[in-house]
Design a protein around this motif. Structure first.
Motif, short mmCIF file in Angstrom:
data_model
loop_
_atom_site.label_atom_id
_atom_site.label_comp_id
_atom_site.label_asym_id
_atom_site.label_seq_id
_atom_site.Cartn_x
_atom_site.Cartn_y
_atom_site.Cartn_z
N PHE A 162 3.04 1.18 8.26
CA PHE A 162 4.21 2.01 8.60
C PHE A 162 5.47 1.56 7.86
O PHE A 162 6.22 2.36 7.33
N HIS A 163 5.71 0.25 7.85
CA HIS A 163 7.00 -0.22 7.32
C HIS A 163 7.13 0.03 5.82
O HIS A 163 8.23 -0.01 5.27
N LEU A 164 5.98 0.30 5.15
CA LEU A 164 6.03 0.48 3.68
C LEU A 164 6.83 1.70 3.27
O LEU A 164 7.30 1.80 2.14
N ARG A 165 7.00 2.65 4.19
CA ARG A 165 7.87 3.79 3.90
C ARG A 165 9.29 3.27 3.62
O ARG A 165 10.08 3.93 2.97
N HIS A 166 9.59 2.10 4.13
CA HIS A 166 10.90 1.47 3.92
C HIS A 166 10.72 0.11 3.22
O HIS A 166 11.37 -0.87 3.56
N GLU A 167 9.81 0.12 2.24
CA GLU A 167 9.45 -1.15 1.58
C GLU A 167 10.68 -1.82 0.94
O GLU A 167 10.84 -3.05 1.01
N ARG A 168 11.54 -1.02 0.33
CA ARG A 168 12.70 -1.60 -0.35
C ARG A 168 13.62 -2.31 0.64
O ARG A 168 14.08 -3.43 0.40
N GLU A 169 13.85 -1.68 1.79
CA GLU A 169 14.70 -2.31 2.81
C GLU A 169 14.07 -3.62 3.29
O GLU A 169 14.75 -4.62 3.48
N ALA A 170 12.74 -3.59 3.49
CA ALA A 170 12.05 -4.81 3.93
C ALA A 170 12.16 -5.89 2.87
O ALA A 170 12.37 -7.07 3.18
N ALA A 171 12.05 -5.48 1.59
CA ALA A 171 12.16 -6.45 0.49
C ALA A 171 13.55 -7.09 0.51
O ALA A 171 13.69 -8.31 0.37
N GLU A 172 14.59 -6.26 0.71
CA GLU A 172 15.96 -6.80 0.73
C GLU A 172 16.13 -7.77 1.89
O GLU A 172 16.71 -8.85 1.76
N LEU A 173 15.58 -7.38 3.03
CA LEU A 173 15.68 -8.23 4.23
C LEU A 173 15.05 -9.60 4.00
O LEU A 173 15.58 -10.63 4.46
N LEU A 174 13.94 -9.61 3.28
CA LEU A 174 13.16 -10.84 3.14
C LEU A 174 13.38 -11.54 1.80
O LEU A 174 12.80 -12.60 1.54
N GLY A 175 14.16 -10.92 0.92
CA GLY A 175 14.38 -11.51 -0.40
C GLY A 175 13.18 -11.36 -1.32
O GLY A 175 13.05 -12.10 -2.30
N VAL A 176 12.31 -10.41 -1.04
CA VAL A 176 11.16 -10.16 -1.92
C VAL A 176 11.67 -9.41 -3.15
O VAL A 176 12.39 -8.42 -3.02
N PRO A 177 11.33 -9.88 -4.37
CA PRO A 177 11.80 -9.17 -5.58
C PRO A 177 11.05 -7.85 -5.76
O PRO A 177 9.98 -7.80 -6.37
N PHE A 178 11.65 -6.79 -5.23
CA PHE A 178 10.99 -5.47 -5.15
C PHE A 178 10.51 -4.98 -6.50
O PHE A 178 9.44 -4.38 -6.61
N ASP A 179 11.28 -5.24 -7.56
CA ASP A 179 10.95 -4.68 -8.88
C ASP A 179 9.67 -5.25 -9.46
O ASP A 179 9.09 -4.67 -10.37
N ARG A 180 9.23 -6.41 -8.96
CA ARG A 180 8.01 -6.98 -9.54
C ARG A 180 6.98 -7.41 -8.51
O ARG A 180 5.95 -7.98 -8.86
#
Ligand SMILES: Cc1cc2nc3c(=O)[nH]c(=O)nc-3n(C[C@H](O)[C@H](O)[C@H](O)COP(=O)(O)O)c2cc1C
Length: 210
Positions: A157-175
Motif C-alpha cells: 500500500f505505502h508504495l503509492r507514496h514511495e517518494r514520501e516514504a523515501a524522504e522520511l527514511l532518507g532512502v535515495p529515491f532516484d537510485r
C-alpha cells in the motif's frame, strides 16, 4: 524462540498475519539480524547483492509510514466493500486489512526491503531481474522470522507514496526502489495452518500452456 517446524511446515504456514501480531512485545535487534543474515543467502541477478533492508523501529517514523499506508488502505477497503458483502472470504481479508490499518503504527518493526537501481520504464525482463533480486531475500526474511515466532505480512500500500516514504527514511529515491513494507512482530500463538489455494492442476502447465 525457535519453533519446532519441519521445512514443509515452515513453507506452508508462513501466513499473512495481521490480527495476531503482538503489539506489546518488543522484537530484539539480534533476532532481526539473524533473519536478515539468512535473507542474504537468497540469490541476486549477477551476484550483485544490490539489496537493502530499512528496519524501522522509531515510533515517529512508524506513525508517519502508517499514515501513508492508511491513505491507500482506506480507499482499497471502500472499493472492496461490495465484494466483501458478497463473499465471506473477502470480508475476512478486509477485516484483517482494516485492523492493520488501525494498528500499523503500533507494530514494533516495519521492514522495507529495497533494491538498487530503478526500473520504472525498463523492459519487462529488466524489471523481472531487478525485482527478483530482492523478493526472494525478503521472503527468506519472512520465513526466518516465522521460524523464530515472528510474523508479518507482505504489503505494498505505502508504495503509492514511495517518494514520501523515501524522504522520511532518507532512502535515495532516484537510485533505490522499495519493494514492500513488512510489519513485523511476535505472533499471538504460533500455530498457523496452510492457506486456501486453488487446485494445482488449474495453474500447472506440463510441457506447454494447454
Ligand atoms: C505483492 C503483494 C502485495 C500485497 N499487498 C498487501 C497490502 O498492501 N496490504 C495487505 O494488507 N496485504 C497485502 N498483501 C498480502 C496478501 O493479501 C496476502 O499475501 C494474501 O492474502 C495471502 O495470504 P495467506 O498467505 O495468509 O493466505 C500483499 C501480498 C503480495 C504478495
Amino acid at each position: 524462540m525457535r519453533l519446532e517446524l519441519t521445512p514443509d511446515e515452515l513453507l506452508s504456514t508462513t501466513r499473512a498475519v495481521r490480527r495476531r501480531l503482538d503489539l506489546a512485545r518488543p522484537v530484539e535487534r539480534e533476532v532481526l539480524e539473524e533473519c536478515l543474515r539468512l535473507a542474504q543467502q537468497a540469490p541476486t541477478a549477477s551476484y550483485a547483492q544490490n539489496w537493502h533492508f530499512v528496519v524501522v523501529t522509531d515510533a515517529g517514523k512508524r506513525a508517519a509510514l502508517g499514515e501513508l499506508w492508511r491513505a491507500v488502505a482506506g480507499p482499497y477497503l471502500e472499493r472492496r466493500a461490495a465484494a466483501a458483502a458478497a463473499d465471506p472470504v473477502v470480508a475476512r481479508l478486509n477485516d484483517g486489512v482494516r485492523y492493520l490499518a488501525e494498528h500499523i503504527h503500533e507494530v514494533p518493526v516495519h521492514v522495507i526491503p529495497c533494491v538498487e537501481g530503478r526500473t520504472d520504464r525498463a523492459p519487462a525482463g529488466a524489471q523481472a531481474s531487478r525485482w527478483a533480486s530482492i523478493v526472494p531475500a525478503a521472503w527468506s526474511f519472512m520465513l526466518a522470522a516465522r521460524a523464530r515466532g515472528l510474523g508479518g505480512v507482505w504489503t505494498t500500500f505505502h508504495l503509492r507514496h514511495e517518494r514520501e516514504a523515501a524522504e522520511l527514511l532518507g532512502v535515495p529515491f532516484d537510485r533505490v526502489m522499495q519493494a514492500a513494507l513488512i510489519p513485523v512482530a511476535y505472533t499471538i500463538g504460533t500455530g498457523f495452518r496452510p492457506g486456501p489455494r486453488r487446485p494445482l492442476d488449474t495453474l500447472v502447465h506440463w510441457d506447454g500452456w494447454d
